[in-house]
Design a protein around this motif. Structure first.
Motif, mmCIF file in Angstrom:
data_model
loop_
_atom_site.group_PDB
_atom_site.id
_atom_site.type_symbol
_atom_site.label_atom_id
_atom_site.label_comp_id
_atom_site.label_asym_id
_atom_site.label_seq_id
_atom_site.Cartn_x
_atom_site.Cartn_y
_atom_site.Cartn_z
ATOM 1 N N LYS A 122 0.837 -1.201 0.000
ATOM 2 C CA LYS A 122 0.000 0.000 0.000
ATOM 3 C C LYS A 122 0.871 1.250 0.000
ATOM 4 O O LYS A 122 1.824 1.364 0.746
ATOM 5 C CB LYS A 122 -0.921 0.010 1.223
ATOM 6 C CG LYS A 122 -1.937 1.146 1.207
ATOM 7 C CD LYS A 122 -2.922 1.006 2.340
ATOM 8 C CE LYS A 122 -3.920 2.173 2.356
ATOM 9 N NZ LYS A 122 -4.668 2.307 1.101
ATOM 10 N N GLY A 123 0.524 2.179 -0.886
ATOM 11 C CA GLY A 123 1.285 3.409 -1.007
ATOM 12 C C GLY A 123 2.395 3.337 -2.037
ATOM 13 O O GLY A 123 3.038 4.349 -2.328
ATOM 14 N N ASP A 260 4.051 8.422 -6.923
ATOM 15 C CA ASP A 260 3.701 8.056 -5.550
ATOM 16 C C ASP A 260 3.855 9.231 -4.587
ATOM 17 O O ASP A 260 3.122 9.334 -3.603
ATOM 18 C CB ASP A 260 4.573 6.891 -5.063
ATOM 19 C CG ASP A 260 4.044 5.528 -5.507
ATOM 20 O OD1 ASP A 260 2.820 5.414 -5.733
ATOM 21 O OD2 ASP A 260 4.848 4.589 -5.636
#
Length: 382
Positions: A122-123, A260
């Protein structure tokens, strides 16, 4: 790069090799089948057209199945169709084989993009996507120069033999290492298409088709540019493709990081704007060998860095239609490929020199940047 993502990267290696080798071998292919370089450039457009047709159709037909078996099936088609180019006896047959080889391209990357996000920490979804595209950048860095060298010194048909072998290896590793995920489709095909009835969806696709067209206007004719404008020998082209590939490796990593850490739309605007400047410099300064090499690296970096941010823009916008959206954006990338090769070739038909396609590319990248700014102001600016 994890073991689970490796088969996707290997597929990217195979696809990237077949997509870009024709550009480095364009003079060899044109001479072999007795057509002009601009006419041989239509082989690039034929492949791109295959991607545009195949991406949404193959995803729509296969979306209800587990992604592992979709990807294996697509790579089987890819391998078979590329093998046809080995035995194509004339220009028309080669044109058709390139079209059919393009059919599985967009669907593979479309399904693979969504699979990569599902397998990601996640991320770090954008970096997982860039891991898949690592294969594409390694293709340009290592495989394309290597295969270009083989094709130039032996015969261009050997290049497609190498591509077919890569396809077979991808099938094996997909079967061994890719997890058996559940089908990714959560809504009906009709519901998925709802997103593509919106202006927002087509705004994103237009950014890709026009903005990335600038990249392909330059890259489609990079071999004759380096030979006739920069003054390199034809045998040097395979080595110079390594420079472009090295830039794309750096750009792929940079694009994943920026997408990101920053707003993906802002990242895309910045990178497209820098692409405009770089392509103008290619037009003006490519007659200097050292500057030409530097600009080849810079353009490669900027070209590949834009891919992941614009993919993230699409995925965040297409709720419940991610897989079809990812397939459509691959189709848009190859509309850009086709448009870039076509518009970049127009100055050549009028007898202008091989640096003019980069000027056309600068104009297309500029329009892409304007469209991206418009998208940000309309949909994302707070």
């Amino acid at each position: 790069m994890t073991k689970q993502l490796f088969p996707l990267a290997l597929g990217g290696l195979a696809i990237g090799t077949t997509e870009f080798i024709i550009m480095g071998l364009l003079p060899d292919v044109a001479s072999s089948i007795d057509v002009s370089i601009p006419v041989a450039g239509h082989l690039i457009s034929a492949y791109a057209f295959g991607v545009v047709i195949g991406a949404p159709i193959l995803v729509a037909l296969s979306a209800k199945f587990p992604p592992k078996y979709i990807l294996i099936s697509l790579m089987i088609l890819f391998t078979i169709f590329n093998a046809f180019s080995i035995i194509a006896p004339d220009y028309n047959t080669l044109l058709m084989s390139r079209f059919f080889a393009g059919l599985p391209h967009g669907a593979f990357f479309g399904v693979g993009t969504v699979v990569a996000t599902k397998l990601a920490i996640k991320g770090k979804e954008a970096q997982a996507i860039s891991s898949m595209f690592t294969g594409l950048t390694i293709a340009i860095l290592i495989m394309v120069p290597f295969v270009t060298f083989i094709g130039h010194n032996l015969h261009w048909r050997y290049a497609f033999g190498v591509v077919s072998l890569l396809g077979l290896l991808t099938i094996i590793f997909l079967y061994i290492w890719l997890p058996k995920l559940k089908p990714l489709k959560t809504v009906t095909f009709k519901e998925e298409l709802e997103f593509f009835k919106t202006i927002k969806a087509w705004h994103i696709l237009t950014i890709v088709a026009i903005g990335f067209g600038g990249l392909f206007a330059w890259f489609s004719y990079i071999a004759p540019l380096l030979i006739h404008i920069s003054g390199f020998n034809a045998a040097d082209v395979s080595y110079l493709m390594i420079v472009a590939g090295a830039g794309m490796v750096v750009g792929n990593i940079l694009g994943g990081y920026l997408a990101d850490k920053k707003n993906p739309a802002i990242a895309a605007i910045t990178l497209l704007s820098l692409m405009v400047i770089s392509l103008i410099l290619v037009f003006l300064l490519s007659d200097n060998k050292i500057i030409s090499i530097i600009l080849t690296f810079i353009c490669g970096t900027l070209a590949m860095s834009i891919g992941t941010p614009i993919n993230m823009v699409m995925l965040k916008s297409a709720k419940h239609s991610e897989m079809l959206a990812a397939a459509f954006i691959q189709a848009a990338f190859n509309v850009a490929n086709s448009l870039g090769a076509f518009f970049g070739g127009i100055p050549l038909f009028f007898g202008l020199t091989f640096n003019y396609p980069s000027l056309v590319g600068a104009g297309m990248a500029f329009l892409g940047a304007i469209l991206c700014i418009s998208f940000y102001k309309k949909y994302e600016k707070i």
